[in-house]
Design a protein around this motif. Structure first.
Motif, PDB file in Angstrom:
ATOM      1  N   ILE A  17       0.879  -0.851   0.412  1.00 62.05           N
ATOM      2  CA  ILE A  17      -0.272   0.161   0.126  1.00 62.05           C
ATOM      3  C   ILE A  17       0.887   1.162   0.222  1.00 62.05           C
ATOM      4  N   VAL A  18       1.600   0.783   1.050  1.00 58.79           N
ATOM      5  CA  VAL A  18       2.784   2.171   0.958  1.00 58.79           C
ATOM      6  C   VAL A  18       3.156   2.701  -0.206  1.00 58.79           C
ATOM      7  N   GLU A  19       3.986   1.694  -1.241  1.00 56.45           N
ATOM      8  CA  GLU A  19       4.694   1.330  -2.326  1.00 56.45           C
ATOM      9  C   GLU A  19       3.585   2.479  -3.607  1.00 56.45           C
ATOM     10  N   SER A  20       2.414   1.401  -3.301  1.00 52.87           N
ATOM     11  CA  SER A  20       1.697   1.694  -4.221  1.00 52.87           C
ATOM     12  C   SER A  20       1.459   3.046  -4.456  1.00 52.87           C
ATOM     13  N   ASN A  21       1.404   4.318  -3.338  1.00 49.37           N
ATOM     14  CA  ASN A  21       1.413   5.385  -3.252  1.00 49.37           C
ATOM     15  C   ASN A  21       2.443   6.378  -3.595  1.00 49.37           C
ATOM     16  N   GLY A  22       3.558   5.758  -3.409  1.00 46.72           N
ATOM     17  CA  GLY A  22       4.692   6.461  -4.455  1.00 46.72           C
ATOM     18  C   GLY A  22       5.795   6.503  -2.623  1.00 46.72           C
ATOM     19  N   PHE A  23       5.847   6.150  -2.057  1.00 49.64           N
ATOM     20  CA  PHE A  23       6.620   5.900  -0.250  1.00 49.64           C
ATOM     21  C   PHE A  23       7.037   4.813   0.171  1.00 49.64           C
ATOM     22  N   GLU A  24       8.264   5.128   0.381  1.00 46.69           N
ATOM     23  CA  GLU A  24       9.072   3.892   0.948  1.00 46.69           C
ATOM     24  C   GLU A  24       8.723   3.562   2.355  1.00 46.69           C
ATOM     25  N   LEU A  25       8.539   2.604   2.953  1.00 43.48           N
ATOM     26  CA  LEU A  25       7.565   2.100   3.977  1.00 43.48           C
ATOM     27  C   LEU A  25       8.929   2.225   4.770  1.00 43.48           C
ATOM     28  N   TYR A  26       9.189   3.437   5.517  1.00 47.06           N
ATOM     29  CA  TYR A  26      10.927   3.399   6.647  1.00 47.06           C
ATOM     30  C   TYR A  26      10.937   2.970   7.961  1.00 47.06           C
ATOM     31  N   TYR A  27       9.525   2.801   8.073  1.00 48.17           N
ATOM     32  CA  TYR A  27       9.442   1.848   9.435  1.00 48.17           C
ATOM     33  C   TYR A  27       8.017   1.882  10.029  1.00 48.17           C
ATOM     34  N   LEU A  28       7.874   0.677  10.432  1.00 50.64           N
ATOM     35  CA  LEU A  28       6.522   0.249  11.597  1.00 50.64           C
ATOM     36  C   LEU A  28       7.009  -0.398  12.847  1.00 50.64           C
ATOM     37  N   THR A  87      14.846   8.408  13.779  1.00 49.62           N
ATOM     38  CA  THR A  87      15.162   7.868  14.785  1.00 49.62           C
ATOM     39  C   THR A  87      15.609   6.913  13.287  1.00 49.62           C
ATOM     40  N   LEU A  88      16.918   6.172  13.579  1.00 53.23           N
ATOM     41  CA  LEU A  88      18.078   5.265  12.640  1.00 53.23           C
ATOM     42  C   LEU A  88      18.096   3.967  13.263  1.00 53.23           C
ATOM     43  N   TYR A  89      16.827   3.219  12.822  1.00 52.45           N
ATOM     44  CA  TYR A  89      16.482   2.250  13.493  1.00 52.45           C
ATOM     45  C   TYR A  89      16.574   0.949  12.960  1.00 52.45           C
ATOM     46  N   THR A  90      17.549   1.024  11.029  1.00 54.60           N
ATOM     47  CA  THR A  90      18.141  -0.731  10.964  1.00 54.60           C
ATOM     48  C   THR A  90      19.849  -0.007   9.607  1.00 54.60           C
ATOM     49  N   GLU A  91      19.636  -1.349   9.884  1.00 55.99           N
ATOM     50  CA  GLU A  91      21.619  -1.211   9.453  1.00 55.99           C
ATOM     51  C   GLU A  91      21.481  -0.309   7.643  1.00 55.99           C
ATOM     52  N   LYS A  92      19.364  -0.764   6.915  1.00 57.98           N
ATOM     53  CA  LYS A  92      19.971   0.194   5.554  1.00 57.98           C
ATOM     54  C   LYS A  92      20.326   2.302   5.850  1.00 57.98           C
ATOM     55  N   HIS A  93      18.813   2.348   7.464  1.00 60.07           N
ATOM     56  CA  HIS A  93      18.987   3.721   7.368  1.00 60.07           C
ATOM     57  C   HIS A  93      20.169   4.088   7.904  1.00 60.07           C
ATOM     58  N   LEU A  94      21.278   3.663   8.761  1.00 58.59           N
ATOM     59  CA  LEU A  94      22.500   3.920   8.863  1.00 58.59           C
ATOM     60  C   LEU A  94      23.460   4.249   8.152  1.00 58.59           C
ATOM     61  N   SER A  95      23.312   2.575   6.686  1.00 56.91           N
ATOM     62  CA  SER A  95      24.661   3.001   5.501  1.00 56.91           C
ATOM     63  C   SER A  95      23.631   5.012   4.748  1.00 56.91           C
ATOM     64  N   VAL A 144      24.834   1.406  23.103  1.00 56.81           N
ATOM     65  CA  VAL A 144      23.885   1.912  22.186  1.00 56.81           C
ATOM     66  C   VAL A 144      21.930   1.840  22.284  1.00 56.81           C
ATOM     67  N   SER A 145      21.182   3.170  22.223  1.00 61.47           N
ATOM     68  CA  SER A 145      19.356   2.729  23.015  1.00 61.47           C
ATOM     69  C   SER A 145      19.349   3.216  21.733  1.00 61.47           C
ATOM     70  N   ALA A 146      19.887   4.491  20.642  1.00 61.99           N
ATOM     71  CA  ALA A 146      19.246   5.033  19.627  1.00 61.99           C
ATOM     72  C   ALA A 146      20.116   6.107  18.951  1.00 61.99           C
ATOM     73  N   VAL A 147      19.889   5.450  18.177  1.00 65.65           N
ATOM     74  CA  VAL A 147      20.695   6.836  17.090  1.00 65.65           C
ATOM     75  C   VAL A 147      19.908   7.365  15.756  1.00 65.65           C
ATOM     76  N   SER A 148      20.139   9.132  16.087  1.00 63.56           N
ATOM     77  CA  SER A 148      18.657   9.637  15.237  1.00 63.56           C
ATOM     78  C   SER A 148      19.612  11.026  14.799  1.00 63.56           C
ATOM     79  N   LEU A 149      19.418  10.892  13.783  1.00 62.23           N
ATOM     80  CA  LEU A 149      19.967  12.542  12.454  1.00 62.23           C
ATOM     81  C   LEU A 149      20.068  13.565  13.561  1.00 62.23           C
TER      82      LEU A 149
END
Length: 153
Positions: A17-28, A87-95, A144-149
């Motif tokens: 649903i998210v992708e069909s609306n033109g967005f990336e599912l960042y996190y849920l 917040t950077l939750y995943t390895e993909k986010h950190l990269s 590390v408990s959290a990493v955020s921009l």
């Protein structure tokens, strides 16, 4: 409230649903806050996320949730942008955010501090490396408990 099976099911329902609306599912996430269950979906795009986009995606996901009914208890659905201080939750986010300013919160002290502001230089399974005032700081990921921009840095 860790329920990996439910999260997996919700991810499978929300992603198309998210992708069909033109967005990336960042996190849920499915969490309990102030006594309420919340199914929270963060969507993102290179062009940002407007409020009307969140409403559109929320309605589409709500329609599917009404039919599929994967959550047996009462909950609130929230769809939003991850924001500038995301917040950077995943390895993909950190990269994706290497060489960007971040704030790292720790669950115990490292060199007498529980927070580090710096430029994210690298990471691996064991450590996150920041450049802080022209020196390198290595933070064990186990602390590390959290990493955020932190664009204000």
């Amino acid at each position: 409230m860790k329920n990996n099976g439910l999260i997996e099911k919700l991810n499978k329902l929300a992603l198309p649903i998210v992708e069909s609306n033109g967005f990336e599912l960042y996190y849920l996430e499915y969490v309990k806050e102030a006594g309420q269950n919340i199914f929270r979906i963060y969507i993102d795009s290179d062009n940002g996320v407007a409020l009307d986009s969140c409403v559109k995606v929320s309605r589409a996901i709500s329609d599917v949730l009404d039919v599929e009914d994967p959550i047996s208890e009462e909950y609130n659905l929230e769809v939003s942008s991850p924001g500038v201080f995301r917040t950077l939750y995943t390895e993909k986010h950190l990269s994706r955010y290497i060489d960007n300013p971040v704030l790292v919160n720790l669950n115990s002290l490292v060199d007498g501090k529980k927070k580090y502001d710096g430029i994210l230089k690298s990471f691996d399974e064991e450590n996150i490396v920041l450049s802080v005032e022209s020196s390198e700081v290595v933070l064990p990921r186990s602390k590390v408990s959290a990493v955020s921009l932190n664009p204000s840095l």
